[in-house]
Design an enzyme around this catalytic site. Structure first.
Site, PDB file in Angstrom:
ATOM      1  N   GLU A 180       2.454   6.375  -6.942  1.00  0.00           N
ATOM      2  CA  GLU A 180       2.392   5.542  -5.733  1.00  0.00           C
ATOM      3  C   GLU A 180       3.469   4.487  -5.906  1.00  0.00           C
ATOM      4  OE1 GLU A 180       2.342   2.858  -3.344  1.00  0.00           O
ATOM      5  OE2 GLU A 180       0.634   2.016  -4.434  1.00  0.00           O
ATOM      6  N   CYS A 218       3.388  -3.165  -1.630  1.00  0.00           N
ATOM      7  CA  CYS A 218       4.204  -1.969  -1.409  1.00  0.00           C
ATOM      8  C   CYS A 218       4.170  -1.525   0.048  1.00  0.00           C
ATOM      9  CB  CYS A 218       3.751  -0.836  -2.329  1.00  0.00           C
ATOM     10  SG  CYS A 218       2.006  -0.440  -2.210  1.00  0.00           S
TER      11      CYS A 218
END
Length: 524
Positions: free
Chosen positions: A219, A253
């Site tokens: 991720e 993110c």
């Protein structure tokens, strides 16, 4: 005084995996329900001690108090709640439909633990990332070696929470250190690596793990677009853009890192955006009365400075804020317009409180500009046209989209979170994310009889002909298709039960009398 010599990263890694494998062997018999009982105890401790958790995260990461409460605590217990409701059903043996070609057999799918998994997390959400991954690994039957970031390790915090359960203490082992420690942990041979962090580090982890065929889930970062169409009520997307871009000082993110506003409302939108952004309160160590704390690490602040300076040198306009002080981690929100695609602030992940804005003419241009990046984590679309919203959401090359909201596709623990392209692969949360901590085992169950399978030896010309007729019956459209399937399947089955000597001597009369599909014929 006893002189205790510190362990090397390699020794730390070996010790952690040895203890985790011991814990795995000890508790591998536990049911999903028993594991959930341990996690429920941990959830209660998190809620009880949330004040101390928030203080610790604020001190190390620099979050404002409300961000720490919502992201680190609420998001974490919400995930455990979801596991309590859904994990037993998702992890139960699953009956799978068996095709007519395998008539009389049963099929089953099992979801089994991987073993000892390695979880490596970044510094931006140290408690949430740790506990959500640990909970998923434990409920699926695994043991865990967890390595936090050296930039915000919150050393001892997760251990204090795990102390509520001997089972969890046995299954979860934490190793502190930098990249050298991370490499040693991969060398120790985890069953799988779950990494959240930068693309550069993710690529190194993938290369190292790949050499030993260790599976990985990554991720990674994002450059998430937010698209605002002219029919959107301006107040909501303005507020959404500010929170989406600046929450946790932009160190998320899935932060809004590119804002696209349609031409007819662009100037009015920008005026409102700058006006509202000027009201944001930035203050570390707040009591709940600030919107943004400080940035976490000096190297990340320096990247923010580089992106802003590059943009200004290339012709961008500073609509709000200033170039950050190189001696402070307190960074005021920055809004830039007149940006171009060649600027670092539009092209590369910034990971800080900077919002670049660009105008667009129509839907096609908005989609093109949004997809013109190597990243593909999340995106958001604001419009009053529900049909257009879904159409654009489908066109965006990302892993998740929020419509008339921002950063919310990851807010539902039942939805998978993860990206495409350089934002990584694999999912966190949701059924897909949970099952990523398992290995699927296919089971086919047949009866204990003396029967010989039709596809077993011996192969003969006659058996080949019968198989071809059976395949024709299976796949040739006909109103008598089911009858033909049954007829040819039964004859193939009976023929296959004959002794080898009888099969090898072709039954010419039987072959000559073979009917066309759907015609009646006497049995063997």
């Amino acid at each position: 005084m006893t002189n205790v010599q510190a362990l090397t990263p390699e020794q730390d890694a070996k010790q952690a995996f040895a203890l985790a494998r011991e814990g795995f062997d000890t508790y591998r018999h536990l049911s999903v329900e028993a594991r959930l009982a341990e996690l429920s105890t941990m959830k209660a401790v998190i809620l009880e001690r949330r004040g101390a958790i928030i203080e610790r995260v604020m001190a190390e990461v620099g979050k404002c108090r409300t961000d720490a409460l919502i992201a680190e605590v609420l998001g974490t217990v919400d995930w455990i709640n979801w596991l309590e409701r859904n994990a037993p059903g998702l992890l139960a043996p699953q009956k799978v439909k068996t095709p007519i070609t395998l008539l009389g057999k049963k099929s089953l799918l099992l979801h089994e633990p991987l073993g000892v998994v390695l979880v490596i997390c970044p510094w931006n959400y140290p408690f949430h990332n740790a506990i959500t991954a640990i909970a998923a690994a434990v409920v699926t039957g695994n043991a865990v070696v967890y390595k936090p970031s050296e930039h915000a390790p919150c050393q001892g915090l997760v251990e204090e929470i795990l102390a509520c359960s001997e089972v969890l203490q046995s299954l979860v082992h934490i190793v502190y250190g930098d990249g050298t420690t991370g490499r040693a942990l991969i060398d120790a041979g985890p069953a799988k690596v779950f990494f959240t962090g930068s693309g550069a580090t993710g690529a190194k982890i993938m290369a190292q793990a790949g050499a030993e065929l260790i599976p990985v889930e990554l991720e990674l970062g994002g450059k998430d677009p937010m698209i605002v169409f002219e029919d959107a009520p301006i107040a909501r997307p303005v507020a959404g853009a500010l929170w989406g871009a600046f929450t946790n000082a932009g160190q998320s993110c899935s932060a809004v890192e590119r804002l696209l506003v349609q031409e007819p409302i662009y100037e009015r939108f920008m005026d409102e955006l700058v006006l509202e952004a000027g009201k944001i309160v930035v203050r570390p160590g707040d009591r709940g009365d600030a919107d943004i704390g400080r940035m976490t690490a000096g190297f990340q602040r320096d990247k923010v400075i580089a992106h802003i300076e590059d943009a200004l040198q290339r012709g961008a306009r500073l609509r709000l804020g200033r170039v950050p002080d190189r001696e402070s981690l307190v960074v005021q929100p920055v809004i830039l317009d007149q940006v171009t695609p060649d600027m670092m602030v539009w092209r590369d992940e910034t990971f800080g409180p900077v919002l670049p804005v660009m105008r667009f003419a129509d839907e096609a241009e908005a989609v093109r500009l949004s997809n013109a990046t190597g990243y593909g984590l999340c995106g958001s679309v604001f419009t009053a046209d529900a049909t257009r919203a879904l159409r654009v959401a489908k066109a965006l090359e990302v892993g998740g989209v929020s419509i008339n909201n921002v950063n919310m596709s990851e807010g539902n623990p039942g939805l998978p979170f993860g990206g495409v392209k350089k934002s990584g692969f694999g999912k966190l949360r949701g059924p897909e994310g949970l099952l990523g901590f398992t290995v699927s085992k296919a089971i086919l169950i047949d009866q204990a009889t003396s029967k010989i399978e039709a596809n077993w030896y011996p192969y003969t010309e006659e058996k080949l002909r019968r198989f071809n007729r059976f395949i024709d019956a299976l796949y040739t459209p006909s109103w008598l298709r089911l009858a033909a399937i049954a007829w040819h399947g039964l004859r193939l089955e009976r023929f296959s039960q004959k002794p080898r000597t009888e099969i090898n001597s072709r039954d010419t009369s039987d072959s000559l009398s073979e009917p066309h599909q759907g015609h009646q014929q006497s049995s063997d």
